[in-house]
Design an enzyme around this catalytic site. Structure first.
Site, short mmCIF file in Angstrom:
data_model
loop_
_atom_site.label_atom_id
_atom_site.label_comp_id
_atom_site.label_asym_id
_atom_site.label_seq_id
_atom_site.Cartn_x
_atom_site.Cartn_y
_atom_site.Cartn_z
N GLU A 125 14.70 16.60 -12.70
CA GLU A 125 15.62 17.55 -13.34
C GLU A 125 17.06 17.08 -13.33
OE1 GLU A 125 15.91 21.23 -11.22
OE2 GLU A 125 17.32 22.12 -12.63
N GLU A 177 15.57 30.55 -13.55
CA GLU A 177 15.94 30.17 -12.19
C GLU A 177 17.42 30.44 -12.02
OE1 GLU A 177 17.18 26.28 -11.00
OE2 GLU A 177 15.60 26.21 -9.51
C1 LER Z 1 17.87 23.25 -8.89
O1 LER Z 1 16.72 23.46 -9.71
C2 LER Z 1 19.08 23.56 -9.67
O2 LER Z 1 19.02 23.91 -10.83
C3 LER Z 1 20.38 23.41 -9.01
O3 LER Z 1 21.39 23.95 -9.83
C4 LER Z 1 20.44 24.09 -7.67
O4 LER Z 1 21.73 23.92 -7.16
#
Ligand code: LER
Length: 290
Positions: A148, A243
């Site tokens: 990611e 999220e």
């Molecule tokens: C983790 O998935 C994320 O998106 C980060 O921004 C967490 O700090």
């Protein structure tokens, strides 16, 4: 396309005592609960699996890469901790029936420094070597490992889809793919739909569909129609998960920089976010027939 909500909306860290979140997420209407794994030891995974099965709720697993979970660290111990954490989460994903384990696999969240090109090259080398190892383990477990990109304020290593694709090319594993978090893409990508098309169906293993301010999806300025069209164009059939952070996270608080409530409540954000997903991201007959 399946829709999910991360446990981060409500709690940090998620533990067995938060198991009631599964029924909450199911009752709101989600297909998936995304469990952010901050501490594997405080979760009774068999109990969680049984509850999810009884609810007909799917589970995806996401990582929380705090300062010691860092496969590109100059500290060999942190590289080992980071590698073992990824392996543990791969196995948890397999146990929970999650098709993916995703997150900023490559570095500790919040690590942003000015370092020499020589040190950057060395850190990338450590990272790639470990990703080669853990990608094979993911493949053996039938799991896609999702890398990611994060925005520049949360990492100095992988901010863009292009940088992520470069890591994937160097690792060379069919089991290492990309997780796209649109909150980060909104900062780092010049054209999010174009970036989605660049990744393509084979490499896009998971989407965290987060708003420009990480608040309720649909209330910011993200280019959602374009995102939907791009996901449809590539034939994306994975999950889209919200999220965001209702509570400061021990592992990620400094990096995520959540200093104010982003909605009236976590429940409100989850409910209104899902309503928006269903309105915006479910292809309408006109889109399907287009
Ligand atoms: C983790 O998935 C994320 O998106 C980060 O921004 C967490 O700090």
């Amino acid at each position: 396309m399946l829709f999910g909500a991360s446990t981060f909306l409500w709690v940090s860290p998620f533990s067995t005592k938060n198991a009631d979140l599964l029924s909450k997420v199911k009752n709101i209407g989600y297909d998936i609960i995304e469990i952010a794994v901050e501490d594997t030891r405080i979760i009774d995974w068999e109990l969680i699996r049984a509850i999810a099965r009884d609810l007909d709720l799917k589970i995806t697993i996401s990582g929380a890469f705090g300062p010691e979970r860092d496969i590109s660290s100059t500290e060999p111990a942190f590289r080992e901790i980071g590698k073992q954490y990824i392996i543990d989460c791969i196995r948890i994903a397999e146990q929970m029936g999650s098709p993916v384990f995703g997150g900023p696999l490559y570095s500790a969240v919040g690590k942003t420094r000015i370092v020499s090109e020589e040190q950057k090259k060395q850190e990338r080398g450590w990272c790639v070597d470990i990703l080669k190892e853990v990608s094979q383990i993911a493949g053996d477990c039938g799991i896609a490992l999702g890398l990611e990109p994060l925005n520049r304020f949360e990492t100095d290593m992988v901010n863009t889809v292009d940088q992520a694709l470069s890591i994937l090319a160097e690792v060379g594993s069919p089991h290492l793919k990309i997780v796209l978090d649109t909150f980060h893409s909104n900062i780092e990508e010049k054209d999010i739909p174009a970036s989605i098309r660049k990744i393509g169906k084979d490499l896009l293993c998971h989407v965290q569909g987060n708003e420009s301010d990480r608040g309720t999806p649909g209330t910011g300025h993200l280019e959602w129609p374009g995102i939907r069209e791009a996901l449809c164009d590539i034939g994306y059939e994975g999950a889209v998960v919200i999220e965001t952070f209702g509570q400061p996270s021990k592992e990620l608080a400094r990096a995520a920089c959540i200093w104010r409530p982003l909605a009236g409540s976590a429940d409100e954000l989850a409910e209104e976010g899902l309503a928006f997903y269903k309105k915006m991201l479910v292809p309408t007959p006109s889109v399907i027939n287009a």
